[in-house]
Design an enzyme around this catalytic site. Structure first.
Site, PDB file in Angstrom:
ATOM      1  CE1 TYR A  54      -2.826  -5.124  -7.679  1.00 54.57           C
ATOM      2  CE2 TYR A  54      -5.145  -4.644  -7.298  1.00 54.57           C
ATOM      3  CZ  TYR A  54      -3.819  -4.244  -7.281  1.00 54.57           C
ATOM      4  OH  TYR A  54      -3.490  -2.969  -6.883  1.00 54.57           O
ATOM      5  CD  GLN A  87      10.149   1.318  -4.659  1.00 53.37           C
ATOM      6  OE1 GLN A  87       9.226   2.098  -4.830  1.00 53.37           O
ATOM      7  NE2 GLN A  87      11.405   1.606  -5.002  1.00 53.37           N
ATOM      8  CG  HIS A 105       4.896  -1.455  -2.569  1.00 53.04           C
ATOM      9  ND1 HIS A 105       5.508  -0.757  -3.599  1.00 53.04           N
ATOM     10  CD2 HIS A 105       5.036  -0.676  -1.468  1.00 53.04           C
ATOM     11  CE1 HIS A 105       5.975   0.382  -3.134  1.00 53.04           C
ATOM     12  NE2 HIS A 105       5.705   0.458  -1.855  1.00 53.04           N
TER      13      HIS A 105
END
Length: 226
Positions: A54, A87, A105
């Site tokens: 991430y 999303q 999300h």
């Protein structure tokens, strides 16, 4: 009173800005095992890998810009009430000027406590390192909804779709649940447009625009705004 447009956006929307997707050829599936970087169970066993993954996504996000499609959605606010249900975990809709965005999300530019996902902090494009702590002393984690976790914004999103006068679906084939179920909340008889360059199976009531996100939204704006 302005009519209400709800936009459902997915990975194809961000791909046009240069953000890699998981599912496309050459996408992130080929470089990572999704269950190692996007499932809640892996947070206990692959924490460092997940943080690295991430951090890379955040770095990539800092290097790209919203495309014309993002800007067109923001411009529609001049004539309509617009709610974006995305999303995507990037902030490209906001950077383009959209003022009401629901992230199903999660959001890359935020972090949260490992113990309490409501303990959220803005981190921008900065990295999260092992040992970085939330206010409650737990390890900071990406503010992302992983597989195996509830989707807390889904009910809010369903409500917004149920109130829409026009529904626009762009950059998503609407195959992944629970997001795929949102179309069923649309009121009978309202216009529903799906923008996708690929051939997709949709209900007969859906008007398909076989274009990329930016090109399709440009055509649709001409139709919606006199």
């Amino acid at each position: 009173m302005k009519k209400k447009i709800v936009v459902l956006s997915g990975a194809g929307m961000s791909a046009e800005s240069g953000i890699s997707t998981f599912r496309d050829a050459g996408g992130l599936w080929e470089n990572y095992d999704v269950m190692q970087v996007a499932h809640i169970d892996s947070w206990q066993t692959n924490r460092d890998l997940m943080l690295k993954f991430y951090n890379e996504r955040r770095k990539q996000l800092a290097s790209v810009e919203p495309h014309e499609g993002h800007k067109i959605i923001a411009e529609l606010e001049a004539d309509f009430e617009v709610v974006v249900v995305t999303q995507n975990v990037d902030n490209l809709h906001e950077r383009a000027g959209s003022s009401n965005v629901i992230h199903l999300h999660g959001e890359l530019t935020k972090a949260c406590s490992s113990k309490d996902k409501e303990c959220v902090v803005d981190i921008g494009y900065n990295e999260i390192h092992p040992g970085d702590q939330a206010a409650d002393g737990s390890q900071l984690r990406p503010f992302i909804v992983w597989f195996g976790e509830a989707v807390p914004e889904i009910e809010r999103a369903a409500f917004e779709v149920s109130q829409a006068d026009i529904l626009i679906i762009v950059g998503t084939s609407m195959q992944v649940y629970p997001a795929a179920g949102l179309i069923h909340y649309a009121r009978r008889g309202i216009p529903i447009y799906l923008i996708d360059p690929a051939e997709v199976n949709v209900p007969a009531r859906v008007e398909v625009i076989r274009k990329t996100a930016g090109a399709g939204l440009a055509l649709l704006k001409e139709k919606l705004v006199p």
